[in-house]
Scaffold this active site. Sequence first.
Site, PDB file in Angstrom:
ATOM      1  CB  SER A  67      -0.945   0.015   1.198  1.00  0.00           C
ATOM      2  OG  SER A  67      -1.949  -0.928   0.979  1.00  0.00           O
ATOM      3  CB  THR A  86      -3.654 -16.072   5.464  1.00  0.00           C
ATOM      4  OG1 THR A  86      -4.177 -15.237   6.505  1.00  0.00           O
ATOM      5  CG2 THR A  86      -2.403 -15.449   4.889  1.00  0.00           C
ATOM      6  CB  SER A 117     -11.806   0.622   1.943  1.00  0.00           C
ATOM      7  OG  SER A 117     -12.277  -0.163   0.873  1.00  0.00           O
ATOM      8  NE  ARG A 135      -1.897   4.293   7.813  1.00  0.00           N
ATOM      9  CZ  ARG A 135      -1.747   3.189   7.072  1.00  0.00           C
ATOM     10  NH1 ARG A 135      -0.560   2.837   6.652  1.00  0.00           N
ATOM     11  NH2 ARG A 135      -2.792   2.439   6.758  1.00  0.00           N
ATOM     12  N   GLY A 155       2.984  -0.835   4.154  1.00  0.00           N
ATOM     13  CA  GLY A 155       2.476  -1.748   3.121  1.00  0.00           C
ATOM     14  C   GLY A 155       2.489  -3.177   3.621  1.00  0.00           C
ATOM     15  CB  SER A 158       3.073 -10.462   4.738  1.00  0.00           C
ATOM     16  OG  SER A 158       2.619 -11.567   3.968  1.00  0.00           O
ATOM     17  CG  ASN A 159      -1.120 -13.890   8.076  1.00  0.00           C
ATOM     18  OD1 ASN A 159      -1.945 -13.107   8.559  1.00  0.00           O
ATOM     19  ND2 ASN A 159      -1.208 -15.199   8.216  1.00  0.00           N
TER      20      ASN A 159
HETATM   21  C1  LIG Z   1      -3.501  -1.517   6.510  1.00  0.00           C
HETATM   22  C2  LIG Z   1      -2.544  -2.562   5.952  1.00  0.00           C
HETATM   23  C3  LIG Z   1      -1.713  -3.218   7.047  1.00  0.00           C
HETATM   24  S1  LIG Z   1      -3.501  -3.769   5.021  1.00  0.00           S
HETATM   25  C4  LIG Z   1      -3.546  -2.809   3.573  1.00  0.00           C
HETATM   26  C5  LIG Z   1      -3.038  -3.400   2.275  1.00  0.00           C
HETATM   27  N1  LIG Z   1      -2.884  -4.792   2.188  1.00  0.00           N
HETATM   28  C6  LIG Z   1      -3.955  -5.597   2.089  1.00  0.00           C
HETATM   29  O1  LIG Z   1      -5.095  -5.195   2.170  1.00  0.00           O
HETATM   30  C7  LIG Z   1      -3.662  -7.069   1.963  1.00  0.00           C
HETATM   31  C8  LIG Z   1      -4.102  -7.723   3.237  1.00  0.00           C
HETATM   32  C9  LIG Z   1      -3.880  -9.202   3.186  1.00  0.00           C
HETATM   33  C10 LIG Z   1      -2.440  -9.496   3.267  1.00  0.00           C
HETATM   34  C11 LIG Z   1      -2.180 -10.807   3.976  1.00  0.00           C
HETATM   35  N2  LIG Z   1      -2.964 -10.976   5.198  1.00  0.00           N
HETATM   36  C12 LIG Z   1      -3.956 -11.885   5.296  1.00  0.00           C
HETATM   37  O2  LIG Z   1      -4.292 -12.603   4.379  1.00  0.00           O
HETATM   38  C13 LIG Z   1      -4.662 -11.940   6.617  1.00  0.00           C
HETATM   39  N3  LIG Z   1      -5.730 -12.925   6.609  1.00  0.00           N
HETATM   40  C14 LIG Z   1      -0.716 -10.791   4.351  1.00  0.00           C
HETATM   41  O3  LIG Z   1      -0.390 -10.374   5.485  1.00  0.00           O
HETATM   42  O4  LIG Z   1       0.102 -11.130   3.476  1.00  0.00           O
HETATM   43  C15 LIG Z   1      -1.790  -2.662   2.547  1.00  0.00           C
HETATM   44  O5  LIG Z   1      -0.705  -2.762   2.114  1.00  0.00           O
HETATM   45  N4  LIG Z   1      -2.316  -2.018   3.642  1.00  0.00           N
HETATM   46  C16 LIG Z   1      -1.604  -1.992   4.878  1.00  0.00           C
HETATM   47  C17 LIG Z   1      -1.163  -0.569   5.192  1.00  0.00           C
HETATM   48  O6  LIG Z   1      -1.707   0.351   4.569  1.00  0.00           O
HETATM   49  O7  LIG Z   1      -0.300  -0.469   6.069  1.00  0.00           O
END
Ligand SMILES: CC1(C)S[C@@H]2[C@H](NC(=O)CCCC[C@H](NC(=O)C[NH3+])C(=O)[O-])C(=O)N2[C@H]1C(=O)[O-]
Length: 349
Positions: A62, A123, A160, A285, A300, A326-327
């Site tokens: 992101s 995930t 979102s 941010r 991100g 990640s995750n």
């Molecule tokens: C708000 C956040 C942290 S999430 C948002 C965006 N990433 C996503 O929306 C992907 C989320 C799923 C990624 C996945 N997680 C899962 O599947 C969990 N079930 C993983 O961790 O690899 C991004 O990039 N943003 C970050 C941001 O803006 O910092």
Amino acid sequence: AALTKPDLEGVRAVLRTARQQGAPGALARIDDRDTVYRAVTGVADRKTGRTISTLDRFRIGSVTKTFSAVVLLQLVDEKKLRLDTSVNHYLPGLLPDDGITVRHVLSHRSGLYDYTNDMFARTVPGFEAVRTKVFTYRELVKRSLRHARTNRPGAAYSYSNTNFVVAGMLIEKLTGRSVQTAYQDRIFEPLKLRDTFYVHPDTKLPGRHARGYLTPDTPGAALVDATRQTTSWAQSAGSIISTAGDLNTFLSALLRGKLTSAASLDQMQRWWKVNSNTSYGLGLRRRTLSCGVSVYGHTGAVQGYYTYAFTSKDGKRSLSAAVNTSNNGTVLNTMFGTLESAFCGKRAK
Ligand SMILES: CC1(C)S[C@@H]2[C@H](NC(=O)CCCC[C@H](NC(=O)C[NH3+])C(=O)[O-])C(=O)N2[C@H]1C(=O)[O-]
């Protein structure tokens, strides 16, 4: 007031902790005026054991949103777009509420539901289901519109991805070109970001890169190599590939007023309070650190990679840090410590 000297040992300690908590590799680069500080630990590739380097390219997730917001603010400067005009004025019939403006979208206040909540509820299955898929923008917006909106337009902040898919649609409609062309012509080329790419829907990271490893939901389960994916679920919300050095150049140029007019940079920094130390502007941010210093950028999270990319108010000191997993919320939180070390310096003993 001048910032205290970066605490590089502190950054190194944070990266080591992130590695102990499950990141195969971690990197950080600080550009402080003309001085560059680098820190790395662990591997870019678990198979070959190659050590990670700050030269490695990675998916920035992101942080892409800041690039998309910059392009739209350049279009505002060119009088092709107005922030307080309805999205439907530019994209007739796209959204079910004419009250949703471009500003609402760029500040995550549109109320548009985040389709990734469904997509990645589980995930690894969620990732495997989409990793080779190519989505149109409209398909992603359609997934969002199956759900009620989270708030009335402008009434609340609710992060979102859908918002920055709409941003990509606005870029393509108003420039008549792809977002790749817009990023390349308006940001990558002018700033000579030679390690920054938008290759969607290609699944490969060009050149020397860190492989990304997704941590499964089941504790102790083996990491999943998530390097090859279209990231078509993200696109203008999260598909750019870059390096720590290029991200520092980008954010420094942005805050030093090199990419938009002063008026548009001010608009990007009209802050909506998210929590006690975080606010969100337009694709940007602001984090206020323990020492009272505020930093500006984005984080991100994309399968296999976490990124922090922030700069000082005057753009003279930037830090980008990344891990190739990640995750793993523990690692994500640990990596926040690179900001503290980079901008607050050594903790007063
Ligand atoms: C708000 C956040 C942290 S999430 C948002 C965006 N990433 C996503 O929306 C992907 C989320 C799923 C990624 C996945 N997680 C899962 O599947 C969990 N079930 C993983 O961790 O690899 C991004 O990039 N943003 C970050 C941001 O803006 O910092």
